[in-house]
Design a protein around this motif. Sequence first.
Motif, PDB file in Angstrom:
ATOM      1  N   THR A   1       0.814  -1.221   0.000  1.00  0.00           N
ATOM      2  CA  THR A   1       0.000   0.000   0.000  1.00  0.00           C
ATOM      3  C   THR A   1       0.847   1.270   0.000  1.00  0.00           C
ATOM      4  O   THR A   1       0.340   2.358  -0.277  1.00  0.00           O
ATOM      5  CB  THR A   1      -0.907   0.040   1.234  1.00  0.00           C
ATOM      6  N   GLY A   2       2.121   1.142   0.332  1.00  0.00           N
ATOM      7  CA  GLY A   2       2.999   2.307   0.438  1.00  0.00           C
ATOM      8  C   GLY A   2       2.801   3.092   1.726  1.00  0.00           C
ATOM      9  O   GLY A   2       3.392   4.168   1.900  1.00  0.00           O
ATOM     10  N   GLU A   3       1.958   2.570   2.651  1.00  0.00           N
ATOM     11  CA  GLU A   3       1.679   3.307   3.876  1.00  0.00           C
ATOM     12  C   GLU A   3       2.862   3.228   4.849  1.00  0.00           C
ATOM     13  O   GLU A   3       3.348   2.141   5.165  1.00  0.00           O
ATOM     14  CB  GLU A   3       0.418   2.774   4.550  1.00  0.00           C
ATOM     15  N   LEU A   4       3.290   4.382   5.319  1.00  0.00           N
ATOM     16  CA  LEU A   4       4.376   4.501   6.297  1.00  0.00           C
ATOM     17  C   LEU A   4       3.800   5.151   7.547  1.00  0.00           C
ATOM     18  O   LEU A   4       3.214   6.243   7.476  1.00  0.00           O
ATOM     19  CB  LEU A   4       5.505   5.364   5.718  1.00  0.00           C
ATOM     20  N   ILE A   5       3.917   4.489   8.690  1.00  0.00           N
ATOM     21  CA  ILE A   5       3.343   4.980   9.947  1.00  0.00           C
ATOM     22  C   ILE A   5       4.450   5.086  10.989  1.00  0.00           C
ATOM     23  O   ILE A   5       5.305   4.200  11.107  1.00  0.00           O
ATOM     24  CB  ILE A   5       2.230   4.041  10.467  1.00  0.00           C
ATOM     25  N   LEU A   6       4.393   6.152  11.778  1.00  0.00           N
ATOM     26  CA  LEU A   6       5.370   6.362  12.851  1.00  0.00           C
ATOM     27  C   LEU A   6       4.631   6.533  14.171  1.00  0.00           C
ATOM     28  O   LEU A   6       3.685   7.314  14.279  1.00  0.00           O
ATOM     29  CB  LEU A   6       6.211   7.614  12.570  1.00  0.00           C
ATOM     30  N   TYR A   7       5.079   5.779  15.176  1.00  0.00           N
ATOM     31  CA  TYR A   7       4.511   5.844  16.523  1.00  0.00           C
ATOM     32  C   TYR A   7       5.559   6.397  17.486  1.00  0.00           C
ATOM     33  O   TYR A   7       6.723   6.007  17.453  1.00  0.00           O
ATOM     34  CB  TYR A   7       4.097   4.450  17.009  1.00  0.00           C
ATOM     35  N   HIS A   8       5.135   7.267  18.377  1.00  0.00           N
ATOM     36  CA  HIS A   8       6.005   7.822  19.417  1.00  0.00           C
ATOM     37  C   HIS A   8       5.182   7.917  20.696  1.00  0.00           C
ATOM     38  O   HIS A   8       4.210   8.683  20.764  1.00  0.00           O
ATOM     39  CB  HIS A   8       6.533   9.201  19.009  1.00  0.00           C
ATOM     40  N   GLU A   9       5.584   7.156  21.723  1.00  0.00           N
ATOM     41  CA  GLU A   9       4.841   7.134  22.980  1.00  0.00           C
ATOM     42  C   GLU A   9       5.796   7.356  24.148  1.00  0.00           C
ATOM     43  O   GLU A   9       6.601   6.479  24.473  1.00  0.00           O
ATOM     44  CB  GLU A   9       4.126   5.796  23.159  1.00  0.00           C
ATOM     45  N   PRO A  10       5.743   8.520  24.803  1.00  0.00           N
ATOM     46  CA  PRO A  10       6.531   8.698  26.026  1.00  0.00           C
ATOM     47  C   PRO A  10       6.069   7.688  27.081  1.00  0.00           C
ATOM     48  O   PRO A  10       4.871   7.417  27.214  1.00  0.00           O
ATOM     49  CB  PRO A  10       6.210  10.131  26.451  1.00  0.00           C
ATOM     50  N   GLN A  11       7.018   7.133  27.835  1.00  0.00           N
ATOM     51  CA  GLN A  11       6.647   6.163  28.860  1.00  0.00           C
ATOM     52  C   GLN A  11       5.813   6.815  29.960  1.00  0.00           C
ATOM     53  O   GLN A  11       4.878   6.224  30.489  1.00  0.00           O
ATOM     54  CB  GLN A  11       7.899   5.523  29.468  1.00  0.00           C
ATOM     55  N   ILE A  12       6.164   8.057  30.308  1.00  0.00           N
ATOM     56  CA  ILE A  12       5.417   8.806  31.321  1.00  0.00           C
ATOM     57  C   ILE A  12       4.672   9.935  30.629  1.00  0.00           C
ATOM     58  O   ILE A  12       5.275  10.750  29.927  1.00  0.00           O
ATOM     59  CB  ILE A  12       6.350   9.363  32.402  1.00  0.00           C
ATOM     60  N   GLN A  13       3.392   9.969  30.817  1.00  0.00           N
ATOM     61  CA  GLN A  13       2.566  11.020  30.239  1.00  0.00           C
ATOM     62  C   GLN A  13       2.142  11.962  31.367  1.00  0.00           C
ATOM     63  O   GLN A  13       1.435  11.558  32.292  1.00  0.00           O
ATOM     64  CB  GLN A  13       1.318  10.417  29.573  1.00  0.00           C
ATOM     65  N   TYR A  14       2.590  13.208  31.299  1.00  0.00           N
ATOM     66  CA  TYR A  14       2.240  14.180  32.332  1.00  0.00           C
ATOM     67  C   TYR A  14       0.890  14.825  32.031  1.00  0.00           C
ATOM     68  O   TYR A  14       0.391  14.784  30.899  1.00  0.00           O
ATOM     69  CB  TYR A  14       3.337  15.236  32.465  1.00  0.00           C
ATOM     70  N   ALA A  15       0.330  15.449  33.060  1.00  0.00           N
ATOM     71  CA  ALA A  15      -1.052  15.939  32.972  1.00  0.00           C
ATOM     72  C   ALA A  15      -1.290  16.885  31.805  1.00  0.00           C
ATOM     73  O   ALA A  15      -2.332  16.826  31.152  1.00  0.00           O
ATOM     74  CB  ALA A  15      -1.434  16.616  34.295  1.00  0.00           C
ATOM     75  N   LEU A  16      -0.364  17.761  31.532  1.00  0.00           N
ATOM     76  CA  LEU A  16      -0.569  18.762  30.490  1.00  0.00           C
ATOM     77  C   LEU A  16       0.114  18.399  29.168  1.00  0.00           C
ATOM     78  O   LEU A  16       0.144  19.209  28.244  1.00  0.00           O
ATOM     79  CB  LEU A  16      -0.067  20.126  30.979  1.00  0.00           C
ATOM     80  N   ASP A  17       0.683  17.188  29.081  1.00  0.00           N
ATOM     81  CA  ASP A  17       1.313  16.763  27.837  1.00  0.00           C
ATOM     82  C   ASP A  17       0.258  16.507  26.766  1.00  0.00           C
ATOM     83  O   ASP A  17      -0.814  15.929  27.062  1.00  0.00           O
ATOM     84  CB  ASP A  17       2.124  15.480  28.048  1.00  0.00           C
TER      85      ASP A  17
END
Length: 789
Positions: free
Chosen positions: A167-183
């Motif tokens: 399909t040519g689809e390129l996906i990027l995931y980025h997940e901080p381990q700790i998510q702060y309240a205002l992030d």
Amino acid sequence: MSAMRLTGYADRFGVHPGDTIKFYVNCDGPSEYKAEIVQMINGDTNPRGPGFIEKPVAGSLDETLPGRKQIIHSGSYGYALDAKPLQVESFTIQCWIWPTTPKTHPKYWKHGSQGLVTKWIDDKGYGLFINPEGHVEVRVNGTKLASPTPLRDHAWHFVAATFDAKTGELILYHEPQIQYALDPVVEPVSTTVSEAIIHTPAPVALAAYTESMTDDPLAQSSMPAGVTFAGKYNGKLDTPRICKVALSRLEIETMKLGAQPGLTERRNSGPTGALSEVIVAAWEFSEGIDTIVAKDCGPYRFDAQLVNLPTRGMTGHNWSGTVFDWKEAPKEYGAIHFHDDDVDDARWEIDFEWTVPADCKSRFFAAKLTTPEGDEDYIPFWVVPRIGEEQSKIAFMVPTISYMAYANEHVACNAGGAELFVYRVPIMQHQNMFLAEHREYGGSIYDTHTDGTGICFSSRLRPILSIRPKYDHFLAQAPWQYPADLHLIYWLETMGYEYDVFTDEDLTYDGLARLENYNVIITGSHPEHNSGTQLDALHNYTQRGGRLMYMGADAWYWVHSFHPAYDDKGRGVVTEMRRCESGIRTWRADPGEYYHAGTGELGGMWRYRGRYLHSVAGVGMSSEGFDISSYFSFTPDAKNPRVSWAMDGIDYDEPLGNFGLVGGGAAGLELDIVDTTLGSPPHTLTVATSAGRHTEAYLLVMEDFGFNQQGLDGTTHPRVRGDIAYHETPNGGACFSFSSIAYCGSLPWNNCDNNISRLTKNVLDRFMVDGPLPPPPAEEIKYRGRADY
């Protein structure tokens, strides 16, 4: 002028008579240089002393050689050579990262981006990167897709990317381990790539990417030959994976949560829905922590060679904080910390060799390099007798582990800190200025990497510009370590003693056998860094009747070990030290990272492993200061018949060492004291002391107090002093400790005609005799605790 156009190193520190030593030289500019072997006698150019002294070695090497430029390619990374399974059509790449410099000023980045997991060169291939703005980025050929949210430094992030060739689809995931309240929530991003992955023979790189490939094997001295790597990553990398399909988000999460290599999924490839493996490579950094190979637990076993010794035994993204020894919970130590200025081996080509004559005396030597234009360098080495072929009753133990600990120190370049430390503006040597501009030469274990984390490895396979004659250290504004120890060598030569030399590297590998044929062992002025095997051997030697002359201070302080992965290149190539929550330190390891990667032993201070210098030398570290040195005075103990012989020719009331080439006195820089509560034998005699004679620049060591307060300096605190001490050991042995780094700097004063020289001679003459020492007077054979000094 900071330019040093002539630098070099040898393949070893100690070499036996009859063996060959190899030398590697960078001659950047001059067309030729002269190489000769000289014996080193004195390395101090201070006009108040004997001056610089070297001696030609008759019949040795004396050649003019063509000059050539040699470069150190610093920065750590891993690589696995190209193979067909790595040339995927579709992919999933994922890993955990803990970046330390995700975004840095452009002038500090030659290549802009940092590689994470890459098989990419010149807009061909694929990989995960950190772009110059500090965002995670995936590349397929020339297409780049970045996460919208920048990486937070010194924090764990899970990153993954998928590419579906159909399909040519390129996906990027980025997940901080700790998510702060205002992030903000970091959503996956995607784009479409219209072309297939263009494959090249480029290797897979971990913490870097391939910059160029060539058939010229000398184009890059890192391996594989002919390949250069760029974009060195600063930070930790944990559990990198490459799969040959574009996994679903659920499948990515399955691997993220710890699925083992061999992950399979059912694909509708036929009416039966065949089961097919999708993992191509799954590196498990928690395995082989004491090696320089990153093990691949995937089906193809693409083990990655690690270059320039990144730091292992580091806490991973899943560290629980309950286990601090990586050997007890290796799965929680699945991270490797890479640095863009790591160096384990300069990897230069050999320029010349010298075969040591079979009848050569054991001494301090150096390869002296000079050019017609006035460039100069000395490459020190030591001729060490084989065990059983000792040449003397006296042996000088060269503290090369400490030399390596201070190797190419950059602390002087920290202007604010350096000025506070030495109570004056530090005077910089041209070596300091050169090293500030050439981080590729590596730093000392007192320095930090470019990302601010501590340097815990030091290699001798590189030019070490601080282990040189004529070098004054910024702390002392006088010789320190190697050139300071030449003060003692000058004294031995001037007084006519025959002596051997060996290194503490030799002692670490040879153990007690290296010592037992000598009557007396003499230490250097500052043997601060030591291995456990070395300490065992010294203790056993004194208990079996050997005599020890401890000529300095601040010994047995830090735990060091040699990394076993480099034993194939020779003994003692790389030393490791972890600075923990203890001791005088310029940096400290993060929690959970106190254990050495190479040997698995607990790092930090020997004191916090229950091993005290006091138990062997009778004294241990108490204070340090870096303005002026003072002097000693005899105590009533000096009149005790057990030790009064050491006073022969010296008046009881005369100041001991109120002169010298290091700070102007014999008691200075760093000082040791007698302390029976820390292991000084109860029969130890405090022969002399410098109590009450130090300035406010001298401060009590931090391990001796619980909180900062007034009154910890040399003008007030009773422990800020140096104690010259003596005690007997079983079987006719003994130890005499002089307890000051500055002490050896007073030996050459007035052509060695002074009371420090006389005291030292009295001790050495008594200690070098055959057989056990005379027993103490009968009335003195008793144990007594001491609290008066």
